[in-house]
Each structure stands twice: as C-alpha cells, then as structure tokens.
Design an enzyme around this catalytic site. Sequence first.
Site, PDB file in Angstrom:
ATOM      1  N   SER A  89       7.885  13.960 -18.064  1.00 54.76           N
ATOM      2  CA  SER A  89       7.680  12.509 -18.033  1.00 54.76           C
ATOM      3  C   SER A  89       7.368  11.951 -16.652  1.00 54.76           C
ATOM      4  O   SER A  89       7.068  10.757 -16.536  1.00 54.76           O
ATOM      5  CB  SER A  89       8.886  11.783 -18.625  1.00 54.76           C
ATOM      6  OG  SER A  89       8.906  11.926 -20.023  1.00 54.76           O
ATOM      7  N   VAL A  90       7.409  12.756 -15.616  1.00 60.26           N
ATOM      8  CA  VAL A  90       6.856  12.311 -14.337  1.00 60.26           C
ATOM      9  C   VAL A  90       5.405  11.877 -14.550  1.00 60.26           C
ATOM     10  O   VAL A  90       4.892  10.992 -13.849  1.00 60.26           O
ATOM     11  CB  VAL A  90       6.946  13.437 -13.285  1.00 60.26           C
ATOM     12  CG1 VAL A  90       6.196  13.069 -12.017  1.00 60.26           C
ATOM     13  CG2 VAL A  90       8.415  13.727 -12.947  1.00 60.26           C
TER      14      VAL A  90
END
Length: 408
Positions: A89-90
């Site tokens: 999810s970065v």
Amino acid sequence: MNDTAEATGHPVPDEQDPAPEPVAVHGTVAPGYEPVRDAFARNFAQLGDRGAAVTVHRHGSPVVDLWAGARDHDSTAPWERGTAQVVHSVTKGVSAAALLLLHQRGRLDLDAPVSTYWPEYAAEGKERTLVRHLLAHRAGVPVLDRPLTPDEAGRPGTGAAAVAAQAPVWEPGTEHGYHAQTYSWLTGELVRRVTGVSLGRYVAEEIAGPLGLDLWIGLPPARNDRVGRSGPVSAPERGGLRLRPRRNVQDAYGDPASLTRRAFDAIDPPVDENSPAYHAAELPGANGIATAYALSRFYASLIGAVEQGPRLFAPATLALARTVESEGADRVLVVPTRFGPGFMLHGAASPLLAEGSFGHPGRGGSLGFADPESGVAFGYVTNGLQKTVTNDPRAQALVRAVRGVLQG
C-alpha cells in the site's frame, strides 16, 4: 494481498534487549546520521529483518542510503543497491500524487462528481460521490459483493466495472474506511478516463521518468530480475520489540462478515505476489515495486527540488496533500486514522516523523513519507513481511532514529 488486521498494534519493548548480532550493512550515511545505521542494524538483530534498505533525503540530497541482508526472504543471495521489492500500500501514495498532479495541471477537479469523468460510476446511488471522497477513503465502496479472482483483479477494466456497479455501504462523504483493495480500481480508472492512459503509464511518464526512479506500477518483464522475493518472517521471541495486537481489530478481521475482512479480501484467493504476472499487473493501491532510494527521492520531489530532478508539487498542491479530509474512527481499520486527499497523515495509527508529515505505509513493513518542515523524505523497503499494515516496528525504529538526529 490479504493484509491482516493486526496492523495497528503497538510495539512493546522487552525488559532486556540482547546486544545486536553483527550484520553487514552497506551504503553510506552523512556525518551525524550514524544512529540511523545503528537502528537499521538492530532491525536485523532484534526485529527479524531478513533483507531491507532505507534511504533518507534532506533538502533534496541523500543523507542515508543503506541496504543489508538477502535479496529474497527465502535465499542467501545478497541484497544489492538496486534491489527492488513489492511495496504494497505504499503504492497508494504514488497513485495519490498522480491524481494531485492532474489537479495541479487543471485536468481534475477534486470537488467534481466522479461521474463527471466516469459516467458509469453514478450507478447504485453513487452519483454524488466526489473525486475528493474517492481519494480520502470516503467513497463507501471498500468492499465488493463478489470478490475478484487474482486474474480478474489484474485484468484491465474488470475491477473498474466491479466498483462502478457496487452499491456503497455508507453514504459517500459521510464516513471513512480504508479502501484497501478497491482503491486500485478507483484511482486507476479515474486516471485512465482523464488522460487516456493507465495510471502505471502516467506514473512512468510523469513521475518515475523525469526523476530517474526505479519505481513501477506494472513492471516491465525485462525488469523482473531486479525484484527480490518477499514472504512472511517473524521477529525473535525474545529481544527487540514485539507487536501486541489490539483485540478489537484482530476480532474484526477474524469475522468473515466484517468490513475489515471483506475489504482486505476483495481479491480472493490471495495472489502470488512473487509471480511475474502479478508484477506486470497494474494495481495502483497494492503492487507498486520500488527501491528505498526511489521512494525517498519521490517524496523529496514533492516537497522541493531534488538533485538532477524537478520539484513535482507546487506549494498549493503540497498544502492540499496535507489537508485533513478524513479523521477519526475508520470503518475498516477500526482504530482512528487520518487521511488527506490520498496520503495518510501523521497520527497514532501511522506515526510518521512529525505533525506535518504525509505519506503511506504498506502491509508487511514498507514505508514512504515526506516532512516539509524538516525537509526530510524517507523510504524503507523490506522482503520480510510481518503482521503489520500501518505501524511496523522496524520502520518505526528507523523513523525514531531520524527524529533523534534532527532533535540532536
């Protein structure tokens, strides 16, 4: 892909920490930043890191650039300076930057209904959903009534059609909850409707290319040899920091009917994150691939000019990125979270460097963020996935070390 809901636990120190075991740390630190190198080495000795890298920029120049361990979680081949990893999810922070650049260039109005650009999205009572709601996890579609298979999830257009047809689980704009998987199709389709190209291509042409970044959403097959294999690892039973999960979040994930479980399981069964097919797919909320140096340089470019590269965000866009859009109880993560338009903001659930910091963590440990007041940008990637989503003890140890240097 199936992030566990033990994400927002708090690290708890043991009464006695053993001396760190030696690890060969490669790279450089500027004078005064040696505590970051020490913390990085302790992550291997005490917190279970298998292979990882960390980079810190200050006022556009690198002051920390370190790597150590194995490139694969299940092998002994050494991590090299250019080793990249799936950062989970970065990726959402990179995708948010793409949409804010379109806004900065006058091509996307955050206060326009999503259906202005994507007419099919108005179905099932979503006609009043604003672009701003979509970015800030307020759209009300964190789940799909029918989860997508891994093949469907990566197939262009399939995920977008699914979220367009999905009825919201709350009135858009009234509450917020982490759109763990559906964020990929929401942001990806919006960029495609506005620009005519995929979000991955837009990032390649407008962000990664101009900045010379080893960062991809949709990896070219010829680059697969750059990517290390990731997998689960555990911190030692004794020593260092151990994660004590919050029971209410864990219980929510354990309930198949909960929004928590359904949001993270919007792709089912789980994908093989080490497969070339997954690397090549474009999932703008989940499968970005990057080096730590690329993440740090990317965030440095949002807050100022970087060496041999442009500044991406104008001052007004930078202020917008840090504007609180969602704050308080998160319908999916259960604990309180804070979001701007796409970026996670500094808070208890996701501590960054300071109050004005913005960025995004990723499942398993990776983290990228910027702090305009101090001029710091930060990138950490790892192949050892622990049961964390927003508050990984290894990333936090490095952030604390950077904070200590600045407070010096």
